[in-house]
Write an enzyme that holds these catalytic residues in place. Structure first.
Site, PDB file in Angstrom:
ATOM      1  N   LEU A 241       0.869  -1.182   0.000  1.00  0.00           N
ATOM      2  CA  LEU A 241       0.000   0.000   0.000  1.00  0.00           C
ATOM      3  C   LEU A 241       0.906   1.233   0.000  1.00  0.00           C
ATOM      4  O   LEU A 241       1.536   1.552   0.998  1.00  0.00           O
ATOM      5  CB  LEU A 241      -0.914  -0.021   1.225  1.00  0.00           C
ATOM      6  CG  LEU A 241      -1.981   1.073   1.305  1.00  0.00           C
ATOM      7  CD1 LEU A 241      -2.835   1.110   0.050  1.00  0.00           C
ATOM      8  CD2 LEU A 241      -2.863   0.841   2.536  1.00  0.00           C
ATOM      9  N   HIS A 242       0.960   1.930  -1.133  1.00  0.00           N
ATOM     10  CA  HIS A 242       1.999   2.929  -1.366  1.00  0.00           C
ATOM     11  C   HIS A 242       1.660   4.321  -0.830  1.00  0.00           C
ATOM     12  O   HIS A 242       2.292   4.824   0.102  1.00  0.00           O
ATOM     13  CB  HIS A 242       2.275   3.035  -2.872  1.00  0.00           C
ATOM     14  CG  HIS A 242       2.602   1.743  -3.534  1.00  0.00           C
ATOM     15  ND1 HIS A 242       3.796   1.078  -3.335  1.00  0.00           N
ATOM     16  CD2 HIS A 242       1.896   0.983  -4.411  1.00  0.00           C
ATOM     17  CE1 HIS A 242       3.820  -0.026  -4.064  1.00  0.00           C
ATOM     18  NE2 HIS A 242       2.677  -0.112  -4.720  1.00  0.00           N
ATOM     19  N   ASP A 243       0.704   4.989  -1.445  1.00  0.00           N
ATOM     20  CA  ASP A 243       0.529   6.426  -1.248  1.00  0.00           C
ATOM     21  C   ASP A 243       0.133   6.855   0.163  1.00  0.00           C
ATOM     22  O   ASP A 243       0.527   7.953   0.584  1.00  0.00           O
ATOM     23  CB  ASP A 243      -0.494   6.960  -2.253  1.00  0.00           C
ATOM     24  CG  ASP A 243       0.031   6.884  -3.678  1.00  0.00           C
ATOM     25  OD1 ASP A 243       1.256   6.993  -3.872  1.00  0.00           O
ATOM     26  OD2 ASP A 243      -0.784   6.717  -4.608  1.00  0.00           O
TER      27      ASP A 243
END
Length: 313
Positions: A241-243
């Protein structure tokens, strides 16, 4: 004191979770606006998705602007294979009722930074850096007025996710990233080296659904859709889960660690275009221009995410 932020984004399921996390944290973050950029999908979908997200969060008063529809130099590369045709496939969110602002997003960024006291606005970038670079080109005087640029982008130890060497946000517009890295503003980078540690395991996805609100249901549907590609690609227990790590850094910086080092962008090589070359071990003597984060506390990150999303409708 609340931190004033502008979110520059290409939503994107993980962008959506980041926006929701910011909107769920009004005591710490004052979200001045959301500016859409072409990236995960085209600009039209991204601007629409941003408006869907503010309405999901019950915050329709947050203005949404549309920025640049293509990178500075190269044709646009998109990621429908991950995010779906709309960029926000998964939940069935209604068409937004709130209107897009008429002003171009780049002009909004410039005008807002020039009108505000210097050092009071942070730019949170969740997609390609086209809008920020174009603002710096059009009005270089904004650079010393930026409090900080906190970006999801890049990779070094985890290498690339769109090519063997490059992370997607940087690869889409490497010239823009190069301009931003050289602008002189304080930069904190949340690269794949951190975001790959933040895996949405089945237990964590179930906890989102168990929140029992519309936001939790939508977040679960988003991540259940977008995880399919990464699960097949990496074979991990959960998709990264990046942002949302950008917003988590603003809220709980103690969850992350790294070091101040030089980061430059490869522009020329056919094999490594868009690579973020991080001098993590200080072997070159080049100016240290980025707070490069390498480690994160996944348990603490998901605890924060669940606590805040529970506040939303």
């Amino acid at each position: 004191m609340r931190r004033k932020i502008i979110i520059d984004t290409d939503p994107g399921q993980d962008d959506a979770i980041a926006i929701l996390l910011a909107l769920a944290s009004p005591e710490e973050l004052d979200v001045l606006a959301i500016v859409a950029v072409a990236g995960n999908v085209g600009l039209h979908h991204n601007a629409t998705n941003a408006r869907k997200i503010i309405e999901l969060a019950g915050r329709p008063e947050v203005p949404v602007y549309a920025g640049c529809a293509r990178p500075i130099r190269h044709p646009l590369v998109t990621a429908e294979h991950v995010h779906g045709e709309t960029g926000l496939d998964g939940p069935d969110l209604p068409a937004p009722g709130v209107q897009l602002q008429a002003q171009h997003g780049v002009d909004y960024i410039i005008d807002t930074l020039m009108a505000a006291d210097s050092g009071t606005i942070t730019l949170c970038t969740l997609g390609p850096l086209t809008n920020i670079a174009m603002a710096l080109i059009k009005q270089p005087a904004i650079a010393p007025r930026i409090a900080e640029i906190v970006m999801m982008g890049g990779a070094y130890f985890e290498v690339g996710n769109i090519t063997p060497a490059a992370e997607f946000n940087i690869y889409v517009d490497p010239e823009a990233a190069d301009i931003v890295m050289r602008c002189g503003a304080p930069i904190t980078m949340l690269p794949l080296d951190v975001t790959h540690q933040m895996q949405s395991t089945p237990e964590r996805l179930a906890a989102l659904l168990a929140l029992g609100n519309n936001t939790g249901q939508a977040a679960h549907a988003m991540l259940t859709f977008s995880e399919t590609f990464d699960l097949a690609k990496y074979g991990w227990a959960g998709a990264p889960l990046h942002d949302p790590t950008v917003i988590a850094w603003l809220l709980r910086p103690e969850l992350f660690s790294g070091r101040h080092c030089n980061v430059e962008i490869e522009l020329a090589s056919a094999l490594t275009a868009g690579m973020t070359v991080a001098d993590y071990w200080h072997v070159t003597g080049r100016d240290r221009n980025v707070n490069y984060l390498r480690h994160g506390d996944a348990a603490g990150f998901y605890k924060l995410l669940l606590e805040r999303l529970a506040r939303l409708p």
